[in-house]
Design an enzyme around this catalytic site. Sequence first.
Site, PDB file in Angstrom:
ATOM      1  N   LYS A  22     -37.100   0.890  -7.984  1.00  0.00           N
ATOM      2  CA  LYS A  22     -37.910  -0.233  -7.490  1.00  0.00           C
ATOM      3  C   LYS A  22     -39.396   0.048  -7.677  1.00  0.00           C
ATOM      4  O   LYS A  22     -40.141  -0.810  -8.124  1.00  0.00           O
ATOM      5  CB  LYS A  22     -37.650  -0.491  -5.992  1.00  0.00           C
ATOM      6  CG  LYS A  22     -36.228  -0.913  -5.657  1.00  0.00           C
ATOM      7  CD  LYS A  22     -36.106  -1.352  -4.190  1.00  0.00           C
ATOM      8  CE  LYS A  22     -36.373  -0.233  -3.195  1.00  0.00           C
ATOM      9  NZ  LYS A  22     -35.396   0.871  -3.218  1.00  0.00           N
ATOM     10  N   ARG A  34     -35.710  -4.633   4.559  1.00  0.00           N
ATOM     11  CA  ARG A  34     -34.593  -3.695   4.491  1.00  0.00           C
ATOM     12  C   ARG A  34     -33.512  -4.015   5.518  1.00  0.00           C
ATOM     13  O   ARG A  34     -32.491  -3.330   5.545  1.00  0.00           O
ATOM     14  CB  ARG A  34     -35.115  -2.282   4.773  1.00  0.00           C
ATOM     15  CG  ARG A  34     -35.269  -1.400   3.534  1.00  0.00           C
ATOM     16  CD  ARG A  34     -35.827  -0.086   4.019  1.00  0.00           C
ATOM     17  NE  ARG A  34     -35.633   1.035   3.171  1.00  0.00           N
ATOM     18  CZ  ARG A  34     -36.523   1.508   2.305  1.00  0.00           C
ATOM     19  NH1 ARG A  34     -37.635   0.863   2.092  1.00  0.00           N
ATOM     20  NH2 ARG A  34     -36.284   2.613   1.642  1.00  0.00           N
ATOM     21  N   ARG A  67     -35.946  14.289  -9.980  1.00  0.00           N
ATOM     22  CA  ARG A  67     -37.275  13.957  -9.468  1.00  0.00           C
ATOM     23  C   ARG A  67     -37.835  15.185  -8.739  1.00  0.00           C
ATOM     24  O   ARG A  67     -39.001  15.516  -8.878  1.00  0.00           O
ATOM     25  CB  ARG A  67     -37.144  12.764  -8.510  1.00  0.00           C
ATOM     26  CG  ARG A  67     -38.411  12.071  -8.198  1.00  0.00           C
ATOM     27  CD  ARG A  67     -38.167  10.614  -7.879  1.00  0.00           C
ATOM     28  NE  ARG A  67     -37.619  10.411  -6.552  1.00  0.00           N
ATOM     29  CZ  ARG A  67     -37.309   9.225  -6.038  1.00  0.00           C
ATOM     30  NH1 ARG A  67     -37.483   8.135  -6.756  1.00  0.00           N
ATOM     31  NH2 ARG A  67     -36.823   9.103  -4.838  1.00  0.00           N
ATOM     32  N   ARG A  85     -41.022  14.841  -1.504  1.00  0.00           N
ATOM     33  CA  ARG A  85     -41.016  14.072  -0.267  1.00  0.00           C
ATOM     34  C   ARG A  85     -40.019  14.699   0.704  1.00  0.00           C
ATOM     35  O   ARG A  85     -38.983  15.204   0.292  1.00  0.00           O
ATOM     36  CB  ARG A  85     -40.587  12.635  -0.573  1.00  0.00           C
ATOM     37  CG  ARG A  85     -41.686  11.794  -1.131  1.00  0.00           C
ATOM     38  CD  ARG A  85     -41.178  10.500  -1.693  1.00  0.00           C
ATOM     39  NE  ARG A  85     -40.234   9.803  -0.829  1.00  0.00           N
ATOM     40  CZ  ARG A  85     -39.788   8.577  -1.079  1.00  0.00           C
ATOM     41  NH1 ARG A  85     -40.215   7.929  -2.154  1.00  0.00           N
ATOM     42  NH2 ARG A  85     -38.937   7.991  -0.276  1.00  0.00           N
ATOM     43  N   ARG A 116     -29.682   7.959   3.232  1.00  0.00           N
ATOM     44  CA  ARG A 116     -30.421   6.728   2.934  1.00  0.00           C
ATOM     45  C   ARG A 116     -29.523   5.708   2.222  1.00  0.00           C
ATOM     46  O   ARG A 116     -29.659   4.506   2.421  1.00  0.00           O
ATOM     47  CB  ARG A 116     -31.673   7.046   2.105  1.00  0.00           C
ATOM     48  CG  ARG A 116     -32.763   7.721   2.952  1.00  0.00           C
ATOM     49  CD  ARG A 116     -33.745   8.505   2.116  1.00  0.00           C
ATOM     50  NE  ARG A 116     -34.602   7.675   1.323  1.00  0.00           N
ATOM     51  CZ  ARG A 116     -35.106   8.016   0.140  1.00  0.00           C
ATOM     52  NH1 ARG A 116     -34.828   9.196  -0.379  1.00  0.00           N
ATOM     53  NH2 ARG A 116     -35.891   7.199  -0.504  1.00  0.00           N
TER      54      ARG A 116
HETATM   55  P1  AMP Z   1     -39.125   4.223   0.437  1.00  0.00           P
HETATM   56  O1  AMP Z   1     -40.318   4.895  -0.137  1.00  0.00           O
HETATM   57  O2  AMP Z   1     -39.130   2.741   0.238  1.00  0.00           O
HETATM   58  O3  AMP Z   1     -37.827   4.853  -0.006  1.00  0.00           O
HETATM   59  O4  AMP Z   1     -39.201   4.418   2.026  1.00  0.00           O
HETATM   60  C1  AMP Z   1     -39.176   5.710   2.589  1.00  0.00           C
HETATM   61  C2  AMP Z   1     -38.804   5.635   4.062  1.00  0.00           C
HETATM   62  O5  AMP Z   1     -39.772   4.842   4.759  1.00  0.00           O
HETATM   63  C3  AMP Z   1     -37.465   4.972   4.350  1.00  0.00           C
HETATM   64  O6  AMP Z   1     -36.374   5.853   4.214  1.00  0.00           O
HETATM   65  C4  AMP Z   1     -37.689   4.529   5.787  1.00  0.00           C
HETATM   66  O7  AMP Z   1     -37.606   5.616   6.681  1.00  0.00           O
HETATM   67  C5  AMP Z   1     -39.135   4.067   5.765  1.00  0.00           C
HETATM   68  N1  AMP Z   1     -39.243   2.649   5.376  1.00  0.00           N
HETATM   69  C6  AMP Z   1     -39.810   2.130   4.257  1.00  0.00           C
HETATM   70  N2  AMP Z   1     -39.722   0.803   4.227  1.00  0.00           N
HETATM   71  C7  AMP Z   1     -39.067   0.455   5.360  1.00  0.00           C
HETATM   72  C8  AMP Z   1     -38.642  -0.783   5.908  1.00  0.00           C
HETATM   73  N3  AMP Z   1     -38.866  -1.941   5.269  1.00  0.00           N
HETATM   74  N4  AMP Z   1     -37.997  -0.755   7.119  1.00  0.00           N
HETATM   75  C9  AMP Z   1     -37.770   0.391   7.768  1.00  0.00           C
HETATM   76  N5  AMP Z   1     -38.126   1.596   7.302  1.00  0.00           N
HETATM   77  C10 AMP Z   1     -38.768   1.638   6.111  1.00  0.00           C
END
Ligand code: AMP
Length: 199
Positions: free
Chosen positions: A13, A88, A127, A136, A147
């Site tokens: 994404k 999400r 990665r 990360r 996740r």
């Molecule tokens: P990402 O970089 O999009 O994979 O997000 C990393 C982490 O941030 C996720 O695993 C969640 O813990 C938190 N996070 C990001 N976006 C959201 C969202 N829309 N709702 C809830 N938690 C989020």
Amino acid sequence: MRLILLGPPGAGKGTQAKVLMDANNIPQLSTGDMLRAAVKAETPVGLKAKDIMARGDLVPDAVVNQIVADRIDMADCARGFILDGFPRTVAQAEALDSLLAERGLALDAVVELQVDEEALAARVENRAAESGGEVRADDTVEALRHRLKVYREQTAPLIDHYRATGKLVSVDGMQAIDDVSAQIADILASEGSQAQVAG
Ligand code: AMP
């Protein structure tokens, strides 16, 4: 143009959002990036989110909804934006629906990146290897598995939510990055021309 990129963690994404950002000159709104910045800066939101994110769980809806509402009102979003990692949950999608309706805005498309979940673990391992050590906190195979489970349970229902609006388009995210980008561009171009024909 207002878009949502939907798909499990590791589906690409962020990569596709950057391509779309450059091609359309609109910002990528990644709630993950915004939350990581908040964690780094040790803001109240960051302090709340840190452990939740490291576990691979979702930060509470109210927190992310507010972050997105504030961000969408910034001047650089006037011409559109690409939502990457938001919504999400169904509650977040409903909050976004009202947020847009209140502003008289509509989504152009929700692009779902379809991927083979088993292959994602391998991508995450690569990665980690490519980044040369600094990864990360949630970029481990164990956190990814969690996740993915969270995605299946809480985020995958959004596919039906958006299919019902007629805005959902699905793309094979296992293709080469450039092929995925080209397919998304084609879909958006044909949707744009259909919208013009429809007036
Ligand atoms: P990402 O970089 O999009 O994979 O997000 C990393 C982490 O941030 C996720 O695993 C969640 O813990 C938190 N996070 C990001 N976006 C959201 C969202 N829309 N709702 C809830 N938690 C989020």
